[in-house]
Design a protein around this motif. Sequence first.
Motif, mmCIF file in Angstrom:
data_model
loop_
_atom_site.group_PDB
_atom_site.id
_atom_site.type_symbol
_atom_site.label_atom_id
_atom_site.label_comp_id
_atom_site.label_asym_id
_atom_site.label_seq_id
_atom_site.Cartn_x
_atom_site.Cartn_y
_atom_site.Cartn_z
ATOM 1 N N SER A 158 0.828 -1.207 0.000
ATOM 2 C CA SER A 158 0.000 0.000 0.000
ATOM 3 C C SER A 158 0.863 1.258 0.000
ATOM 4 O O SER A 158 0.573 2.229 -0.716
ATOM 5 C CB SER A 158 -0.910 -0.011 1.226
ATOM 6 N N ALA A 159 1.942 1.238 0.778
ATOM 7 C CA ALA A 159 2.851 2.387 0.807
ATOM 8 C C ALA A 159 3.500 2.600 -0.554
ATOM 9 O O ALA A 159 3.686 3.744 -0.996
ATOM 10 C CB ALA A 159 3.921 2.185 1.879
ATOM 11 N N GLY A 160 3.828 1.528 -1.243
ATOM 12 C CA GLY A 160 4.391 1.640 -2.584
ATOM 13 C C GLY A 160 3.400 2.248 -3.559
ATOM 14 O O GLY A 160 3.748 3.105 -4.381
ATOM 15 N N SER A 161 2.156 1.822 -3.456
ATOM 16 C CA SER A 161 1.108 2.380 -4.307
ATOM 17 C C SER A 161 0.916 3.872 -4.034
ATOM 18 O O SER A 161 0.795 4.675 -4.960
ATOM 19 C CB SER A 161 -0.203 1.623 -4.068
ATOM 20 N N ASP A 162 0.918 4.237 -2.765
ATOM 21 C CA ASP A 162 0.775 5.651 -2.394
ATOM 22 C C ASP A 162 1.956 6.475 -2.906
ATOM 23 O O ASP A 162 1.783 7.609 -3.368
ATOM 24 C CB ASP A 162 0.667 5.804 -0.878
ATOM 25 N N ALA A 163 3.153 5.910 -2.837
ATOM 26 C CA ALA A 163 4.345 6.610 -3.338
ATOM 27 C C ALA A 163 4.237 6.849 -4.837
ATOM 28 O O ALA A 163 4.582 7.927 -5.334
ATOM 29 C CB ALA A 163 5.607 5.813 -3.012
ATOM 30 N N ALA A 164 3.738 5.860 -5.562
ATOM 31 C CA ALA A 164 3.576 6.022 -7.010
ATOM 32 C C ALA A 164 2.549 7.096 -7.319
ATOM 33 O O ALA A 164 2.739 7.900 -8.244
ATOM 34 C CB ALA A 164 3.168 4.700 -7.652
ATOM 35 N N ALA A 165 1.455 7.123 -6.562
ATOM 36 C CA ALA A 165 0.433 8.152 -6.776
ATOM 37 C C ALA A 165 1.026 9.542 -6.552
ATOM 38 O O ALA A 165 0.738 10.477 -7.303
ATOM 39 C CB ALA A 165 -0.761 7.910 -5.851
ATOM 40 N N LEU A 166 1.866 9.661 -5.539
ATOM 41 C CA LEU A 166 2.524 10.942 -5.272
ATOM 42 C C LEU A 166 3.479 11.303 -6.412
ATOM 43 O O LEU A 166 3.512 12.446 -6.865
ATOM 44 C CB LEU A 166 3.275 10.872 -3.940
ATOM 45 N N TRP A 167 4.230 10.327 -6.910
ATOM 46 C CA TRP A 167 5.145 10.583 -8.023
ATOM 47 C C TRP A 167 4.374 11.043 -9.257
ATOM 48 O O TRP A 167 4.816 11.943 -9.978
ATOM 49 C CB TRP A 167 5.962 9.329 -8.345
ATOM 50 N N LEU A 168 3.222 10.458 -9.485
ATOM 51 C CA LEU A 168 2.414 10.840 -10.647
ATOM 52 C C LEU A 168 1.913 12.275 -10.550
ATOM 53 O O LEU A 168 1.715 12.942 -11.556
ATOM 54 C CB LEU A 168 1.230 9.873 -10.807
ATOM 55 N N CYS A 215 3.507 14.882 -8.905
ATOM 56 C CA CYS A 215 4.598 15.848 -9.028
ATOM 57 C C CYS A 215 5.906 15.116 -8.807
ATOM 58 O O CYS A 215 6.215 14.739 -7.679
ATOM 59 C CB CYS A 215 4.441 16.954 -7.989
ATOM 60 N N ALA A 216 6.655 14.931 -9.856
ATOM 61 C CA ALA A 216 7.862 14.116 -9.773
ATOM 62 C C ALA A 216 9.130 14.941 -9.908
ATOM 63 O O ALA A 216 9.531 15.284 -11.008
ATOM 64 C CB ALA A 216 7.833 13.049 -10.851
ATOM 65 N N PRO A 217 9.784 15.257 -8.776
ATOM 66 C CA PRO A 217 11.040 15.993 -8.855
ATOM 67 C C PRO A 217 12.229 15.095 -9.188
ATOM 68 O O PRO A 217 13.303 15.587 -9.482
ATOM 69 C CB PRO A 217 11.188 16.576 -7.454
ATOM 70 N N LEU A 218 12.032 13.779 -9.132
ATOM 71 C CA LEU A 218 13.092 12.805 -9.387
ATOM 72 C C LEU A 218 12.620 11.798 -10.431
ATOM 73 O O LEU A 218 11.430 11.727 -10.738
ATOM 74 C CB LEU A 218 13.420 12.034 -8.102
ATOM 75 N N SER A 219 13.543 10.991 -10.915
ATOM 76 C CA SER A 219 13.140 9.907 -11.804
ATOM 77 C C SER A 219 12.254 8.929 -11.021
ATOM 78 O O SER A 219 12.274 8.908 -9.789
ATOM 79 C CB SER A 219 14.367 9.169 -12.346
ATOM 80 N N MET A 220 11.520 8.106 -11.734
ATOM 81 C CA MET A 220 10.633 7.153 -11.083
ATOM 82 C C MET A 220 11.411 6.241 -10.132
ATOM 83 O O MET A 220 11.017 6.031 -8.984
ATOM 84 C CB MET A 220 9.898 6.313 -12.134
ATOM 85 N N ALA A 221 12.516 5.688 -10.596
ATOM 86 C CA ALA A 221 13.302 4.767 -9.767
ATOM 87 C C ALA A 221 13.900 5.474 -8.555
ATOM 88 O O ALA A 221 13.874 4.938 -7.439
ATOM 89 C CB ALA A 221 14.398 4.119 -10.597
ATOM 90 N N ASP A 222 14.440 6.666 -8.755
ATOM 91 C CA ASP A 222 15.022 7.407 -7.635
ATOM 92 C C ASP A 222 13.958 7.753 -6.596
ATOM 93 O O ASP A 222 14.189 7.643 -5.391
ATOM 94 C CB ASP A 222 15.706 8.685 -8.118
ATOM 95 N N PHE A 223 12.783 8.170 -7.051
ATOM 96 C CA PHE A 223 11.700 8.519 -6.138
ATOM 97 C C PHE A 223 11.237 7.288 -5.369
ATOM 98 O O PHE A 223 11.040 7.340 -4.153
ATOM 99 C CB PHE A 223 10.537 9.136 -6.912
ATOM 100 N N GLY A 268 3.586 -2.787 -5.253
ATOM 101 C CA GLY A 268 2.547 -1.765 -5.102
ATOM 102 C C GLY A 268 2.821 -0.553 -5.975
ATOM 103 O O GLY A 268 1.914 0.001 -6.605
ATOM 104 N N PHE A 269 4.075 -0.132 -6.015
ATOM 105 C CA PHE A 269 4.471 1.013 -6.832
ATOM 106 C C PHE A 269 4.212 0.729 -8.311
ATOM 107 O O PHE A 269 3.577 1.516 -9.013
ATOM 108 C CB PHE A 269 5.947 1.328 -6.596
ATOM 109 N N ALA A 270 4.691 -0.413 -8.773
ATOM 110 C CA ALA A 270 4.531 -0.776 -10.182
ATOM 111 C C ALA A 270 3.064 -0.946 -10.556
ATOM 112 O O ALA A 270 2.646 -0.549 -11.645
ATOM 113 C CB ALA A 270 5.293 -2.067 -10.476
ATOM 114 N N GLY A 271 2.288 -1.511 -9.646
ATOM 115 C CA GLY A 271 0.862 -1.691 -9.917
ATOM 116 C C GLY A 271 0.144 -0.369 -10.100
ATOM 117 O O GLY A 271 -0.700 -0.223 -10.989
ATOM 118 N N ARG A 272 0.488 0.618 -9.287
ATOM 119 C CA ARG A 272 -0.154 1.942 -9.402
ATOM 120 C C ARG A 272 0.269 2.637 -10.683
ATOM 121 O O ARG A 272 -0.542 3.286 -11.346
ATOM 122 C CB ARG A 272 0.186 2.799 -8.187
ATOM 123 N N ILE A 273 1.520 2.507 -11.061
ATOM 124 C CA ILE A 273 1.989 3.092 -12.318
ATOM 125 C C ILE A 273 1.263 2.424 -13.488
ATOM 126 O O ILE A 273 0.822 3.099 -14.432
ATOM 127 C CB ILE A 273 3.521 2.968 -12.463
#
Length: 88
Positions: free
Chosen positions: A23-33, A35-43, A71-76
Amino acid sequence: MRLSSLAHAGQNSPAVRFPFFASAGSDAAALWLQCAPLSMADFRELRFRNLIAGNSSLDNIDARRAAFNTGFAGRIAQAIVSAEVSHG
């Protein structure tokens, strides 16, 4: 990301064993989507490191990282399918 959507991966998958990390990974991906100040992998790596910071007693850190990454990959993937992705 709901646990039921991850259950198809099997009973012993990291995402099922560590739903908080998925769930935390999914939330992180939603945040990256948003506003992404870093690359996807770095974030993703930064958010995971922040999640586990200060907790040296965690066991199965590799499985927890796998759950977070799932979770991150699933949200992306959901964003791509629904055409939310607009980063250039």
